[in-house]
Design an enzyme around this catalytic site. Structure first.
Site: not given
Length: 602
Positions: A440-442
């Site tokens: 998550y968050e890239g």
């Protein structure tokens, strides 16, 4: 049983001595009174909260998980009570503007407090952690009215915040999102669509949840250029700023996940919910990057948290667990076997964890001080320099620290042997909880493309130079160091090679843009190892100075020097293989036709 103790001595050494935090705070307007004694008092109070209140919830959250019933989420036992203590202690307001109820301390101190509670229980920490991104976004892009209504209650902790980006069909490619925002004629918008994977999207900790939502206006262009950003509260505020009617959004379900069971990961349905535009129309992704960059540094903290937690617990186990004898003869002759910490391979795993925990802490603190300078420095040149370095280091911190955090969590389980696979010891939970951080968050791959493609090559290497110059100046200053010149010489050589590898990729990419994607993850990891090497050299210089001058704790400083030596001799050589892989180019990756991946041809 698992335990967590806040590493206060290492935190203070890293911030105040290795990174010269005392001079840093003295240079900031209105922060001159932030003395080491005051910082220590904040740290000690935060440590008590993290150890006594939050840490006991780590196992509870994993076992109980969140309960979903007809759109409502109940958090695990003790979560709500801990959050109320967090609010009563004033922790949400620590590093926010006094104009909105904050205490006005630098953001770096807020990030360090987040480290404590994140390591104590990552799942619990996500509930207040996401609120900080919402606060930063509204403070940066919101109107005065939005700040008065929403920011004050987020700062107090009465309300919490989320960010709502992802949809089932688009994932990272936000240009494909379909959530609609239709103007109502009164300044508000009707928000319709479904968002998935929304951490802390529904819970029972606070009376309201402020969602920061990406959506499209009716006349918006396609792609990322047509995205706007909206505030969509769970309950609409009254004219007095209190809780009003329930908005047109609901939690459709919560995900059944591999880890972080104590945090609700929600599907949110927006059914004509009332929302309010934040920032300019069709510039929502630009505004959301304020939230996303906060969240990326927060996720870097997660990598550190799992590393520190694994190290502390596997170290305790390795000191107590008796198995076999040292190859050089009994170390504990009065015992039936020696503790496993005597065995080189166990020590190697422990030292790897220690090197990544303390080096990762230095990287996050370095970034935190850059955040302070970018926001608070009175010098435009200093702010610009800080922003440039943050642009480079944020994807490195997020991806590298989460990758080595997962490695460290796995080392922790391995030290325990078969017991590590058993739930009651907590090591398998740490592995499961750590795995999401690389997603998550890239993902690591997205962060790597951002680093190499956008931050380095698209700036013709100028962003990279903003940091390699810092390393170069450090090496110049310490190249004649009486005890550490060999370390400094190696760092200088790698710093030069970093630029040469970058140039080589750029030249190849002029002929084939796939070269950027092919090199990106190896390049990011290479960058991470060098960045930590610089920070370990800084810590080694300070530890050596204290030993030479008879300051500080001698054993602590000796351990610093030994760990720095281990990092340079047993971890930093990983850059050699990464450099070879980077130089091999895209051809070995892209040569095989996609159709030939089929097992029919194997």
């Amino acid at each position: 049983m698992p335990r967590f103790q806040v590493p206060l001595r290492d935190m203070q050494f890293t911030l105040l001595q290795a990174l010269d935090g005392e001079a840093h705070y003295a240079s900031l307007p209105a922060e001159e009174s932030l003395t080491p004694d005051l910082i220590s008092a904040i740290f000690e109070e935060g440590a008590r909260f993290a150890e006594d209140v939050v840490a006991p919830l780590n196992r509870v959250g994993d076992v109980e998980g969140c309960r979903f019933d007809q759109g409502e989420v109940k958090t695990p036992s003790g979560f709500r009570q801990a959050y109320q203590q967090y609010v009563e202690g004033g922790w949400p307001s620590l590093a926010h503007d006094p104009a909105y109820g904050g205490q006005g301390l630098p953001e770096s101190l807020g990030m360090i407090m987040n480290e404590m509670i994140s390591t104590a229980s990552w799942a619990w920490s996500m509930y207040p952690g996401l609120s900080h991104g919402a606060m930063n976004t509204i403070e940066t892009h919101g109107t005065d009215e939005q700040k008065a209504v929403y920011l004050t209650r987020l700062v107090s902790g009465e309300w919490t915040g989320t960010m709502c980006l992802t949809e089932a069909h688009c994932g990272t490619d936000l240009g494909l999102l379909k959530t609609r925002a239709e103007p109502e004629g009164d300044g508000s918008y009707r928000i319709t669509g479904t968002k998935i994977f929304i951490s802390a999207g529904e819970h029972d900790l606070a009376e309201n949840i402020v969602h920061i939502v990406l959506a499209r206006l009716p006349d918006a262009p396609q792609g990322t250029q047509g995205i706007s950003l909206f505030i969509v509260p769970k309950f609409l505020p009254t004219s007095e700023g209190g809780i009003g009617v329930r908005n047109g959004l609901s939690c459709g379900s919560i995900e059944h996940k591999m880890g972080i069971h104590g945090n609700a990961t929600c599907v949110l349905n927006f059914d004509g919910a009332t929302g309010f535009l934040i920032g300019p129309a069709n510039k929502g992704l630009n505004c959301m990057f304020t939230f996303m960059n906060t969240a990326r540094l927060g996720t870097a903290l997660q990598g550190l948290a799992h590393t520190e937690w694994a190290f502390q617990n596997s170290l305790d186990y390795a000191r107590d667990r008796l198995q076999m004898r040292s190859l050089n003869g009994p170390v504990a002759p009065d015992q039936p076997a020696d503790p496993i910490i005597v065995h080189p391979e166990v020590r190697k795993m422990l030292l790897t964890q220690k090197a990544f925990a303390e080096g990762g802490r230095a990287l996050i603190y370095y970034c935190a001080l850059l955040v302070d300078r970018s926001k608070l420095s009175t010098s435009p040149a200093a702010r610009e320099k800080a922003d440039s370095q943050l642009a480079l280091l944020t994807p490195i911190a997020k991806a590298f620290l989460t990758e080595v955090g997962f490695e460290s969590a796995n080392h922790g389980l391995q030290v325990y042997g078969g017991h590590g696979y058993i739930a009651e010891w907590g090591m398998e939970q740490n592995v499961r909880d750590a795995r999401i951080a690389m997603l998550y968050e890239g993902t690591t791959q997205i962060q790597a493309l951002d680093l190499l493609g956008r931050k380095v090559l698209m700036t013709q290497g100028e962003t990279l130079k903003s940091f390699t110059k810092v390393i170069h100046k450090f090496c110049q200053a310490h190249r004649e160091h009486s005890a550490l010149s060999e370390m400094v010489t190696e760092l200088a050589a790698l710093n030069t090679e970093w630029g040469e590898l970058t140039l080589g990729i750029g030249m190849k990419a002029m002929q084939n843009r796939q070269e950027v994607g092919a090199a990106s993850v190896d390049y990011l990891m290479y960058s991470g190892y060098i960045t930590l090497a610089y920070l370990w050299a800084r810590m080694a210089v300070e530890a050596h100075r204290q030993l030479k001058e008879g300051q500080g704790d001698g054993g602590f400083n000796q351990a610093k020097l030994a760990t720095a030596d281990f990092y340079y001799k047993r971890i930093l050589p990983r850059t050699r293989s990464l450099a070879v892989m980077i130089q091999s180019g895209a051809e070995p990756i892209m040569a095989l036709d996609a159709e030939l991946f089929s097992r029919e041809y194997g």
